[in-house]
Design a protein around this motif. Structure first.
Motif, PDB file in Angstrom:
ATOM      1  N   ARG A 196       6.243   1.428 -15.941  1.00 25.33           N
ATOM      2  CA  ARG A 196       6.423   1.208 -14.632  1.00 25.33           C
ATOM      3  C   ARG A 196       7.690   2.220 -14.432  1.00 25.33           C
ATOM      4  NH1 ARG A 196       5.434  -2.598 -17.387  1.00 25.33           N
ATOM      5  NH2 ARG A 196       3.538  -4.106 -16.954  1.00 25.33           N
ATOM      6  N   ALA A 197       7.522   2.924 -13.081  1.00 25.68           N
ATOM      7  CA  ALA A 197       8.592   3.895 -12.708  1.00 25.68           C
ATOM      8  C   ALA A 197       9.802   2.973 -12.264  1.00 25.68           C
ATOM      9  CB  ALA A 197       7.887   4.901 -11.587  1.00 25.68           C
ATOM     10  N   VAL A 198       9.666   1.984 -11.658  1.00 21.51           N
ATOM     11  CA  VAL A 198      10.664   1.012 -11.201  1.00 21.51           C
ATOM     12  C   VAL A 198      11.418   0.435 -12.064  1.00 21.51           C
ATOM     13  CG1 VAL A 198      11.369  -0.504  -9.251  1.00 21.51           C
ATOM     14  CG2 VAL A 198       9.317   0.887  -8.890  1.00 21.51           C
ATOM     15  N   PRO A 199      12.919   0.496 -12.191  1.00 23.56           N
ATOM     16  CA  PRO A 199      13.426  -0.460 -13.205  1.00 23.56           C
ATOM     17  C   PRO A 199      13.448  -1.768 -12.780  1.00 23.56           C
ATOM     18  CG  PRO A 199      14.845   1.386 -12.495  1.00 23.56           C
ATOM     19  CD  PRO A 199      13.554   1.614 -11.473  1.00 23.56           C
ATOM     20  N   TRP A 200      13.335  -2.553 -13.534  1.00 22.06           N
ATOM     21  CA  TRP A 200      13.148  -4.340 -13.327  1.00 22.06           C
ATOM     22  C   TRP A 200      14.541  -4.639 -12.482  1.00 22.06           C
ATOM     23  CZ3 TRP A 200      10.431  -6.553 -18.215  1.00 22.06           C
ATOM     24  CH2 TRP A 200       8.985  -6.060 -18.053  1.00 22.06           C
ATOM     25  N   ILE A 201      15.573  -3.965 -12.799  1.00 24.86           N
ATOM     26  CA  ILE A 201      16.803  -4.525 -12.236  1.00 24.86           C
ATOM     27  C   ILE A 201      16.420  -4.303 -10.762  1.00 24.86           C
ATOM     28  CG2 ILE A 201      18.429  -4.549 -13.996  1.00 24.86           C
ATOM     29  CD1 ILE A 201      19.365  -1.965 -12.919  1.00 24.86           C
ATOM     30  N   ILE A 202      15.856  -3.366 -10.261  1.00 26.06           N
ATOM     31  CA  ILE A 202      15.808  -3.086  -8.803  1.00 26.06           C
ATOM     32  C   ILE A 202      14.718  -4.038  -8.319  1.00 26.06           C
ATOM     33  CG2 ILE A 202      15.098  -1.220  -7.139  1.00 26.06           C
ATOM     34  CD1 ILE A 202      17.244   0.117  -8.443  1.00 26.06           C
ATOM     35  N   LYS A 203      13.343  -3.807  -9.112  1.00 27.39           N
ATOM     36  CA  LYS A 203      12.138  -4.763  -8.646  1.00 27.39           C
ATOM     37  C   LYS A 203      12.702  -6.114  -8.573  1.00 27.39           C
ATOM     38  CE  LYS A 203       7.560  -5.145  -9.968  1.00 27.39           C
ATOM     39  NZ  LYS A 203       6.515  -4.920 -11.162  1.00 27.39           N
TER      40      LYS A 203
END
Ligand SMILES: Nc1ncnc2c1ncn2[C@@H]1O[C@H](COP(=O)(O)OP(=O)(O)OP(=O)(O)O)[C@@H](O)[C@H]1O
Ligand SMILES: [Mg+2]
Length: 470
Positions: free
Chosen positions: A2-9
């Motif tokens: 996944r391109a989005v880091p989980w800390i952002i998601k």
């Protein structure tokens, strides 16, 4: 992947989403509500302090979200410029926002980035801002106890943030695993949480790293990936682990565990892929494919400053290159990247080029980059095509010997002799000319003196005649 880091998601959207930190919420939320009710609280600033990754910035963002506050943010580097603080923050603190915003919140993130010496002006400006503000000012810091921050501490409501307790962190990480559909062992989660000592950001990042590398999170895998995570590999060790990786995660770990910068990392791998896979055209082709993919991604990252693509870059370079092989290759003789050696060798040449560009820029009133991009190629073309003409230009532009050498390359000797000829000729010609002129003058002088003496003689003879007559 996944391109989005989980800390952002999985960033909290509302105050309730923020894990733990109940005490902080109990203080901060009523303080904000007071602002919104129209009567500002006594302290017009709040200072949120505590260890990293526990929700300070997140809680501020959640509050803004929930109470429809427009967040005007400044980070530590903006603090350095007193003018910026005064202009942006003051304006922000005094003007009412447009709908749908109900108000504004000024976030001064990481004020402990201000230095004790040199940033006194910034501290004073922030104090001034707090004095004048019509909107809440929220500051954050890991360590607010520096002497230089005392005025800020005194002007602000202090709100402490604590490390996230294990049980709360555990259920949060498990929720993420569920959401992502990734199998997670409780022991693995505990290992991750233990390792990060209450820093939820670090725990989420570790969880994602393991999940992405293996597709599941077990204690063994977590240990395998994270235990040695901070160990720095030499470039040679990196190549060894990359080319002999059995699994994608090993290859990925190899390329993310060096302290090479991203360009140099690429050069090291690009230099050695042909060496390692060179005995098999198919593997070589696949290896180069992976490299070119990495290069395309990296180009995009740099052009658009889109660092969220970085994981793809590492994947192309690591697993991409490692899994390109379809058979075992024995260890080749790897080498230091040619390009880097070349850069070291060409250091002198690059220095001359810089000097030349600066020289041309000064002479022709253009920028150095224009000189490099336009003038140098043109001059060097002329030097190849017409050395004699180039020699004249070189003299006119007062290029020194190393500049001429740099531009003329293989024509250097020719150009040099033309230059000598040109710079000698004027003197010789001048001498000749001077002699000719001298010669002419002499003739004229002689003629004139002759005339004069003739005249004198005539005059003398005339006088004699006249006297004789008398
Ligand atoms: N209490 C929390 N609840 C939910 N998520 C959190 C919490 N703390 C941290 N996180 C996660 O970690 C990320 C980073 O947290 P945040 O930016 O709030 O940390 P911080 O306390 O401001 O740290 P720093 O001192 O380094 O600025 C968030 O985007 C979020 O995903
Ligand atoms: Mg923060």
């Amino acid at each position: 992947m996944r391109a989005v880091p989980w800390i952002i998601k999985y960033r909290p959207r509302s105050v309730e989403d923020v894990v733990d930190q109940e005490k902080a919420k109990e203080v901060l939320v009523p303080w904000i509500k007071k602002w919104l009710s129209g009567t500002p609280p006594e302290k017009k600033a709040a200072l949120l302090w505590g260890p990293p990754g526990v929700g300070k910035t997140s809680l501020v963002e959640a509050i803004c979200n929930e109470y429809k506050l427009e967040k005007i943010e400044m980070n530590a580097s903006d603090f350095r410029r007193k003018n910026d603080i005064e202009r942006i923050a003051l304006a922000a603190a005094t003007k009412k926002p447009l709908p749908p915003w109900k108000g504004r919140l000024i976030l001064l993130d990481e004020v402990d980035g201000l230095s004790p010496r040199g940033d006194e002006g910034a501290v004073a400006a922030i104090l001034e801002l707090i004095k004048k503000t019509k909107n809440p000012v929220v500051m954050t810091a890991n360590d607010p106890w520096g002497q230089h921050l005392r005025p800020l501490r005194e002007a602000a409501l202090l709100v402490e943030f604590k490390r996230i307790p294990k049980t709360k962190a555990r259920s949060f990480l498990l929720k993420i695993c569920e959401e992502e559909g990734v199998h997670c062992e409780k022991e693995a989660i505990d290992y991750i949480i233990e390792k990060n000592k209450g820093d939820l950001r670090a725990s989420i990042n570790d969880l994602q790293a393991v999940a992405e590398a293996f597709g599941k999170v077990t204690l063994d895998l977590a240990k395998a990936l994270l235990a040695e995570r901070d160990r720095v590999l030499t470039p040679w060790e990196m190549l060894q682990q990359l080319f002999y990786a059995k699994y994608a995660w090993q290859a990925r770990k190899a390329v993310t565990s060096t302290d090479l910068d991203y360009d140099t990392l690429f050069l090291w791998i690009a230099e050695n892929v042909p060496k390692q896979y060179g005995d098999d055209p198919y593997d070589l082709w696949r290896g180069l494919e992976a490299l070119s993919r990495a290069s395309v991604i990296y180009g995009r990252i740099k052009r658009k400053m889109n660092w969220s693509l970085l994981p793809y870059y590492f994947n192309a370079l690591g697993p991409g290159v490692a899994l390109a092989k379809t058979k075992y290759h024995k260890r080749a003789r790897w080498s230091y990247p040619e390009r880097i050696t070349l850069l070291a060798k060409t250091k002198e040449v690059r220095k001359i080029r810089e000097e030349l560009a600066a020289h041309l820029a000064r002479l022709s009133h253009v920028s150095k980059s224009y000189a490099k991009g336009e003038l140098i190629p043109l001059l060097s073309f002329i030097a190849q095509a017409n050395p004699r003409y180039f020699a004249r230009l070189a003299l006119g532009l007062r290029l020194n010997d190393s500049m001429v050498k740099y531009l003329a390359k293989k024509n250097y000797a020719k150009v040099k002799s033309f230059i000598e000829e040109l710079s000698v000729r004027p003197a010789e010609e001048g001498k000749k000319e001077a002699q000719e002129i001298l010669e002419e003058l002499k003739e004229e002088y002689q003629k004139k003196t002759k005339e004069k003496s003739n005249k004198g003689r005539e005059a003398g003879e005339g006088l004699l005649k006249w006297l004789k007559k008398k």
